[in-house]
Write an enzyme that holds these catalytic residues in place. Structure first.
Site, PDB file in Angstrom:
ATOM      1  N   LYS A 170       0.688  -1.283   0.071  1.00  0.00           N
ATOM      2  CA  LYS A 170      -0.013   0.183  -0.005  1.00  0.00           C
ATOM      3  C   LYS A 170       0.801   1.407  -0.133  1.00  0.00           C
ATOM      4  CE  LYS A 170      -3.454   2.822   0.610  1.00  0.00           C
ATOM      5  NZ  LYS A 170      -4.589   3.112  -0.229  1.00  0.00           N
ATOM      6  N   LYS A 238       0.265  11.420   5.357  1.00  0.00           N
ATOM      7  CA  LYS A 238       0.533  10.514   6.345  1.00  0.00           C
ATOM      8  C   LYS A 238       1.259   9.059   5.738  1.00  0.00           C
ATOM      9  CE  LYS A 238      -2.828   7.623   7.052  1.00  0.00           C
ATOM     10  NZ  LYS A 238      -3.447   6.471   6.385  1.00  0.00           N
TER      11      LYS A 238
HETATM   12  P1  NAP Z   1     -12.082   9.253   7.494  1.00  0.00           P
HETATM   13  O1  NAP Z   1     -13.087   9.616   6.619  1.00  0.00           O
HETATM   14  O2  NAP Z   1     -11.067  10.438   8.215  1.00  0.00           O
HETATM   15  O3  NAP Z   1     -12.799   8.126   8.629  1.00  0.00           O
HETATM   16  C1  NAP Z   1     -11.912   7.752   9.691  1.00  0.00           C
HETATM   17  C2  NAP Z   1     -12.764   7.092  10.630  1.00  0.00           C
HETATM   18  O4  NAP Z   1     -12.115   6.626  11.686  1.00  0.00           O
HETATM   19  C3  NAP Z   1     -13.523   8.148  11.364  1.00  0.00           C
HETATM   20  O5  NAP Z   1     -14.823   8.525  10.644  1.00  0.00           O
HETATM   21  C4  NAP Z   1     -13.969   7.606  12.817  1.00  0.00           C
HETATM   22  O6  NAP Z   1     -15.059   7.010  12.439  1.00  0.00           O
HETATM   23  C5  NAP Z   1     -12.814   6.684  12.835  1.00  0.00           C
HETATM   24  N1  NAP Z   1     -12.074   7.034  14.152  1.00  0.00           N
HETATM   25  C6  NAP Z   1     -11.164   7.569  14.208  1.00  0.00           C
HETATM   26  N2  NAP Z   1     -10.408   7.620  15.544  1.00  0.00           N
HETATM   27  C7  NAP Z   1     -11.142   6.615  16.091  1.00  0.00           C
HETATM   28  C8  NAP Z   1     -11.021   6.199  17.351  1.00  0.00           C
HETATM   29  N3  NAP Z   1      -9.937   6.454  18.430  1.00  0.00           N
HETATM   30  N4  NAP Z   1     -11.899   5.100  17.733  1.00  0.00           N
HETATM   31  C9  NAP Z   1     -12.730   4.394  16.756  1.00  0.00           C
HETATM   32  N5  NAP Z   1     -12.809   5.063  15.448  1.00  0.00           N
HETATM   33  C10 NAP Z   1     -12.150   6.080  15.225  1.00  0.00           C
HETATM   34  O7  NAP Z   1     -10.995   8.434   6.677  1.00  0.00           O
HETATM   35  P2  NAP Z   1     -11.046   7.300   5.472  1.00  0.00           P
HETATM   36  O8  NAP Z   1     -10.810   8.343   4.225  1.00  0.00           O
HETATM   37  O9  NAP Z   1     -12.325   6.751   5.542  1.00  0.00           O
HETATM   38  O10 NAP Z   1      -9.716   6.478   5.564  1.00  0.00           O
HETATM   39  C11 NAP Z   1      -9.522   5.554   6.606  1.00  0.00           C
HETATM   40  C12 NAP Z   1      -8.285   4.634   6.289  1.00  0.00           C
HETATM   41  O11 NAP Z   1      -8.419   4.414   4.991  1.00  0.00           O
HETATM   42  C13 NAP Z   1      -6.983   5.655   6.047  1.00  0.00           C
HETATM   43  O12 NAP Z   1      -5.951   4.841   6.933  1.00  0.00           O
HETATM   44  C14 NAP Z   1      -6.827   5.913   4.833  1.00  0.00           C
HETATM   45  O13 NAP Z   1      -5.452   6.293   4.869  1.00  0.00           O
HETATM   46  C15 NAP Z   1      -7.327   4.732   4.053  1.00  0.00           C
HETATM   47  N6  NAP Z   1      -7.748   4.943   2.833  1.00  0.00           N
HETATM   48  C16 NAP Z   1      -8.587   5.936   2.257  1.00  0.00           C
HETATM   49  C17 NAP Z   1      -8.900   5.962   0.990  1.00  0.00           C
HETATM   50  C18 NAP Z   1      -9.886   7.123   0.613  1.00  0.00           C
HETATM   51  O14 NAP Z   1     -10.071   7.521  -0.783  1.00  0.00           O
HETATM   52  N7  NAP Z   1     -10.546   7.910   1.433  1.00  0.00           N
HETATM   53  C19 NAP Z   1      -8.593   5.255   0.198  1.00  0.00           C
HETATM   54  C20 NAP Z   1      -7.829   3.923   0.466  1.00  0.00           C
HETATM   55  C21 NAP Z   1      -7.252   3.926   1.679  1.00  0.00           C
HETATM   56  P3  NAP Z   1     -16.378   6.630  13.284  1.00  0.00           P
HETATM   57  O15 NAP Z   1     -17.579   7.741  12.966  1.00  0.00           O
HETATM   58  O16 NAP Z   1     -16.823   5.386  13.131  1.00  0.00           O
HETATM   59  O17 NAP Z   1     -15.917   7.332  14.914  1.00  0.00           O
END
Ligand code: NAP
Length: 287
Positions: A170, A238
């Site tokens: 990744k 990150k």
């Molecule tokens: P995001 O929208 O910021 O969502 C992350 C979620 O994590 C938050 O909504 C929150 O969810 C939860 N969270 C954060 N701290 C927490 C804690 N201490 N305990 C429990 N839940 C917690 O991020 P995302 O874009 O979905 O990305 C998530 C991961 O996937 C990252 O590592 C990112 O690098 C990877 N990723 C993202 C993409 C993309 O296009 N966005 C693509 C591939 C990979 P709750 O609302 O459930 O609390």
């Protein structure tokens, strides 16, 4: 079907969990989540803590922002490790450091639990369409057990190798994506200044050797000035940090990665960290 606990219902996690429900899996979530109501309406069961959720599930999946978040959810007070049952399977699908993935694997083994690192690529569109690429590190047996679950969320699913191998893959993916966004942004900034029609340029380049999903999807975003995330620039920064650390660990100079990481850092310092990563274009326009 195995009972699945899903922690982290953000841009990616929410549609991934919904796809598991659509595929017929019993899904549990945390009641603290902003998306809890939507998931409960779709049939999920809500639990107050990660520990309580893990006690009730056969498979626990995390989709969280960064390594410290996964460490905290796994090993913090009321965390997954405190509740997960021997024989269960833990799958982290977040993008985190390979070293953290390996250490979580060891912690899970200590509890009689198998673990996979299974980060994804394909973005919000892929998460919603259940067409994610999933790159997996861990044992063949754990991979086989998880495969039906992965198939409810993704299409191109590959076991890369041992624990941590998914995250290393990744990191490489994020280097390629980041540097390609920078390439498209530079081409667009130049073409714009030179008076070239960006839509026509994108159209013709998509039929040639410069074709890519980045030129297609992010090129469109740049033309439409749509920088609503998508993938937040702070999360991509990150990932570039993870790649640079991994490069250092193996003495591989990652010069392009470092340059694009710096650009992302400037964007964050300018207050644009929550914009989509295609907004790297804005930096070039403002310079
Ligand atoms: P995001 O929208 O910021 O969502 C992350 C979620 O994590 C938050 O909504 C929150 O969810 C939860 N969270 C954060 N701290 C927490 C804690 N201490 N305990 C429990 N839940 C917690 O991020 P995302 O874009 O979905 O990305 C998530 C991961 O996937 C990252 O590592 C990112 O690098 C990877 N990723 C993202 C993409 C993309 O296009 N966005 C693509 C591939 C990979 P709750 O609302 O459930 O609390």
């Amino acid at each position: 079907m195995e009972k699945i606990g899903f922690i982290g219902l953000g841009i990616m996690g929410k549609p991934m969990a919904l796809n598991l429900i659509k595929a017929g899996y019993p899904v549990s979530i945390l009641s603290r989540s902003k998306a809890a109501d939507a998931l409960v309406s779709a049939g999920a069961e809500a639990f107050p803590t990660s520990k309580a959720l893990a006690q009730a599930c056969d498979i626990v999946i995390t989709m969280l922002p960064d390594s410290p978040d996964v460490k905290q959810v796994v090993a913090g007070a009321e965390g997954v490790l405190a509740g997960i049952r021997p024989g269960a399977l833990f799958i982290d699908m977040s993008t985190i450091a390979p070293a953290t993935a390996k250490s979580i694997y060891d912690q899970m083994q200590g509890k009689g639990v198998d673990a996979l690192d299974a980060p994804v690529s394909g973005g919000q569109v892929g998460a919603e369409a259940a067409s994610l690429s999933i790159m997996v590190g861990g044992s063949e047996a754990a991979f086989e057990r998880a495969l039906p679950v992965f198939r409810a969320m993704g299409k191109n699913i590959v076991r890369i190798g041992e624990p941590g191998a998914g995250q290393t893959t990744k990191a490489c993916n994020q280097m390629i994506v980041g540097m390609t966004i920078q390439a498209v942004a530079e081409a667009f900034a130049l073409a714009q200044k030179a008076g070239v029609d960006l839509e026509k340029m994108r159209e013709v380049l998509l039929g040639g050797f410069a074709q890519s999903r980045i030129l297609d999807l992010h090129g469109k975003r740049m033309i439409e000035r749509n920088f609503t995330p998508g993938f937040k620039i702070k999360l991509h920064r990150k990932d570039m940090g993870i790649a640079l650390q991994t490069g250092q660990a193996f003495s591989v100079p990652l010069k392009g990665t470092a340059l694009v990481a710096d650009q992302m850092q400037v964007a964050i310092e300018q207050g644009n960290g929550d914009l989509d990563h295609s907004s790297l274009l804005l930096l070039l326009e403002n310079e």
